[in-house]
Design a protein around this motif. Structure first.
Motif, PDB file in Angstrom:
ATOM      1  N   THR A  60       0.909  -1.055   0.055  1.00  0.00           N
ATOM      2  CA  THR A  60       0.035  -0.140  -0.048  1.00  0.00           C
ATOM      3  C   THR A  60       0.971   1.064   0.111  1.00  0.00           C
ATOM      4  O   THR A  60       1.867   1.232   0.742  1.00  0.00           O
ATOM      5  CB  THR A  60      -1.038   0.076   1.279  1.00  0.00           C
ATOM      6  OG1 THR A  60      -1.786  -1.110   1.295  1.00  0.00           O
ATOM      7  CG2 THR A  60      -1.692   1.142   1.231  1.00  0.00           C
ATOM      8  N   LYS A  61       0.554   2.127  -0.903  1.00  0.00           N
ATOM      9  CA  LYS A  61       1.481   3.327  -0.821  1.00  0.00           C
ATOM     10  C   LYS A  61       0.498   4.523  -0.906  1.00  0.00           C
ATOM     11  O   LYS A  61      -0.684   4.586  -1.395  1.00  0.00           O
ATOM     12  CB  LYS A  61       2.333   3.630  -2.234  1.00  0.00           C
ATOM     13  CG  LYS A  61       1.669   3.238  -3.518  1.00  0.00           C
ATOM     14  CD  LYS A  61       2.740   3.226  -4.426  1.00  0.00           C
ATOM     15  CE  LYS A  61       2.101   3.270  -5.893  1.00  0.00           C
ATOM     16  NZ  LYS A  61       3.260   3.452  -7.073  1.00  0.00           N
ATOM     17  N   THR A  62       0.880   5.791  -0.740  1.00  0.00           N
ATOM     18  CA  THR A  62       0.212   6.998  -0.835  1.00  0.00           C
ATOM     19  C   THR A  62       0.246   7.701  -2.135  1.00  0.00           C
ATOM     20  O   THR A  62       1.449   8.102  -2.387  1.00  0.00           O
ATOM     21  CB  THR A  62       0.220   7.831   0.348  1.00  0.00           C
ATOM     22  OG1 THR A  62       0.079   6.987   1.803  1.00  0.00           O
ATOM     23  CG2 THR A  62      -0.523   9.076   0.420  1.00  0.00           C
ATOM     24  N   LYS A 105      -5.257  12.988  -2.213  1.00  0.00           N
ATOM     25  CA  LYS A 105      -4.471  12.383  -1.545  1.00  0.00           C
ATOM     26  C   LYS A 105      -5.286  10.977  -1.268  1.00  0.00           C
ATOM     27  O   LYS A 105      -6.246  10.981  -0.723  1.00  0.00           O
ATOM     28  CB  LYS A 105      -3.880  12.836  -0.458  1.00  0.00           C
ATOM     29  CG  LYS A 105      -2.702  11.883   0.351  1.00  0.00           C
ATOM     30  CD  LYS A 105      -2.094  12.998   1.378  1.00  0.00           C
ATOM     31  CE  LYS A 105      -0.800  12.062   1.942  1.00  0.00           C
ATOM     32  NZ  LYS A 105      -0.465  12.881   3.093  1.00  0.00           N
ATOM     33  N   LYS A 106      -4.762   9.906  -1.681  1.00  0.00           N
ATOM     34  CA  LYS A 106      -5.302   8.499  -1.565  1.00  0.00           C
ATOM     35  C   LYS A 106      -4.226   7.405  -1.142  1.00  0.00           C
ATOM     36  O   LYS A 106      -3.302   7.494  -1.671  1.00  0.00           O
ATOM     37  CB  LYS A 106      -6.378   8.182  -2.135  1.00  0.00           C
ATOM     38  CG  LYS A 106      -5.900   8.140  -3.815  1.00  0.00           C
ATOM     39  CD  LYS A 106      -7.154   7.696  -4.795  1.00  0.00           C
ATOM     40  CE  LYS A 106      -6.496   7.584  -6.169  1.00  0.00           C
ATOM     41  NZ  LYS A 106      -7.468   7.243  -7.064  1.00  0.00           N
ATOM     42  N   LYS A 107      -4.722   6.329  -0.637  1.00  0.00           N
ATOM     43  CA  LYS A 107      -3.952   5.133  -0.703  1.00  0.00           C
ATOM     44  C   LYS A 107      -4.391   4.131  -1.614  1.00  0.00           C
ATOM     45  O   LYS A 107      -5.568   3.867  -2.060  1.00  0.00           O
ATOM     46  CB  LYS A 107      -3.821   4.538   0.768  1.00  0.00           C
ATOM     47  CG  LYS A 107      -3.515   5.324   1.624  1.00  0.00           C
ATOM     48  CD  LYS A 107      -3.544   4.567   3.246  1.00  0.00           C
ATOM     49  CE  LYS A 107      -2.733   5.639   4.325  1.00  0.00           C
ATOM     50  NZ  LYS A 107      -2.684   4.834   5.660  1.00  0.00           N
ATOM     51  N   GLU A 108      -3.238   3.539  -2.363  1.00  0.00           N
ATOM     52  CA  GLU A 108      -3.665   2.554  -3.238  1.00  0.00           C
ATOM     53  C   GLU A 108      -2.819   1.256  -2.843  1.00  0.00           C
ATOM     54  O   GLU A 108      -1.739   1.375  -2.467  1.00  0.00           O
ATOM     55  CB  GLU A 108      -3.236   2.994  -4.645  1.00  0.00           C
ATOM     56  CG  GLU A 108      -4.042   4.139  -5.284  1.00  0.00           C
ATOM     57  CD  GLU A 108      -3.584   4.249  -6.839  1.00  0.00           C
ATOM     58  OE1 GLU A 108      -2.393   3.737  -7.325  1.00  0.00           O
ATOM     59  OE2 GLU A 108      -4.044   5.154  -7.543  1.00  0.00           O
TER      60      GLU A 108
END
Length: 360
Positions: free
Chosen positions: A95-97, A104-107
């Motif tokens: 998981t990265k931002t 801004k979100k996490k994927e």
């Protein structure tokens, strides 16, 4: 031409590539391509999935054309061998931002990871070349292939009582042995061979003590055994794209090659030394003894998907031989230009012409 069986190593678990959404897929014990019935007789050509050498012709597909191999690597991979400890393959998610501010979100991305990719590659290589060893002479390879032809027809003769049928079988055997010998080519400019305008044109060098034996396995596979200084160092498999009629190259890599050789191949490129333009993209697997497996998408140029298996030790001195997908090929043809025969070749317009190869 006679039908030859294609084998693979002791099977090593099926690998499934996770999708970008990180959805886990169930592992399957059924290959994507289900093989036809597999003979169970032992010998030089024991069980199709266990042998690279010929298993004799088949009349099950087309007039005068041998059918494709009844089994291939996918079928063999579906079988478990308790004697072989296969590397663990598991899904790894990260998981990265991404983005900034309100965007801004996490994927989360997931992929299948092999705990020992070199071992997986070696298992695949060992299966492909089972019955053969790096360094074998052309005569030894011809003998192996000839043994399989003889076994196939000997088995037929044992089951045949009619004298006329026995004579027919003996004639077919002699014809195939003769065809096998015609597939032995020595690469020399004086022989005026026509392989310089074929799929394998970048796999050899003239006047460099290099030779080749090629064989045909039905309508969907050609095999090329390459020798330098009398030693086997590379085997090239050219699969007609119709073998995977419902898949593109990426689908074949994910659905077949990653099962055969491991889920983590290295993505490689070949560049123009002057302009740095990418001429070729391919996948490469490396085994424990530095043996290499490479896959190439040559469907647009030659109508085939190619797998090359290489002795990495010999390649160090010989040099890397790679196709030139975007090079100056003067003509193309689906599969015909891959081969010809020992007495047939093609001109620059793709027309059949008479040629002369050096044969043994």
């Amino acid at each position: 031409m006679f039908k030859r069986s294609l084998f693979i190593a002791a099977a090593f678990g099926l690998f499934v590539v996770a999708d970008a959404g990180c959805k886990k897929q169930e592992e399957s014990t059924t290959p994507d391509e289900v093989a036809e019935a597999t003979p169970k007789k032992k010998g030089v050509s024991e069980d199709n999935e266990d042998s690279m050498v010929a298993a004799g012709p088949s009349s099950s597909e087309g007039e005068g054309e041998s059918a494709p191999a009844t089994t291939d690597m996918d079928a063999a991979v579906a079988k478990e061998d308790p004697k072989v400890k296969k590397p663990e393959v598991k899904e790894v998610c990260k998981t990265k931002t991404v983005g900034k501010g309100k965007a801004k979100k996490k994927e989360t991305t997931c992929e299948m990871v092999d705990s020992n990719p070199k071992l997986s590659a070696s298992i695949g290589v060992n299966g492909l070349i089972k019955g053969f060893e790096w360094g074998m002479s052309p005569e030894q390879v011809l003998a192996k292939l000839g043994e399989s032809i003889n076994k196939y027809f000997d088995d037929q003769l044992k089951e045949t009582k009619n004298p006329m049928d026995q004579d027919r079988i003996r004639k077919e055997r002699n014809d195939q042995i003769n065809e096998l010998k015609k597939g032995h080519v020595k690469f020399g400019s004086s022989t005026k061979h026509k392989w310089g305008v074929s799929l394998i044109q970048y796999e050899f060098a003239d006047d460099n003590n290099e030779e080749m034996i090629w064989v045909k396995e039905g309508s969907k596979l050609r095999k090329f055994y390459f020798f330098k200084d009398g030693q086997l160092w590379k085997i090239v498999y050219a699969f007609n794209k119709e073998k995977w009629a419902d898949k593109d190259y990426a689908g074949v890599v994910d659905g077949s090659f990653k099962k055969w050789f491991g889920v983590n191949p290295a993505a490689k490129t070949k560049q123009d030394p002057k302009t740095a333009a990418v001429l070729l993209r391919y996948n490469e697997w490396t085994g424990e003894k530095n043996e290499k497996v490479r896959s190439f998408d040559m469907t647009e140029v030659h109508g085939v998907i190619v797998v090359a298996v290489v002795d990495g030790v010999q390649e160090t001195s010989i040099g890397e031989r790679l196709p030139n997908i975007k090079g100056d090929d003067k003509f193309t043809d689906t599969v015909g230009d891959v081969l010809g025969t020992s007495d047939v070749a093609y001109d620059e317009k793709g027309n059949i012409i008479e040629g002369k190869n050096s044969t043994k």
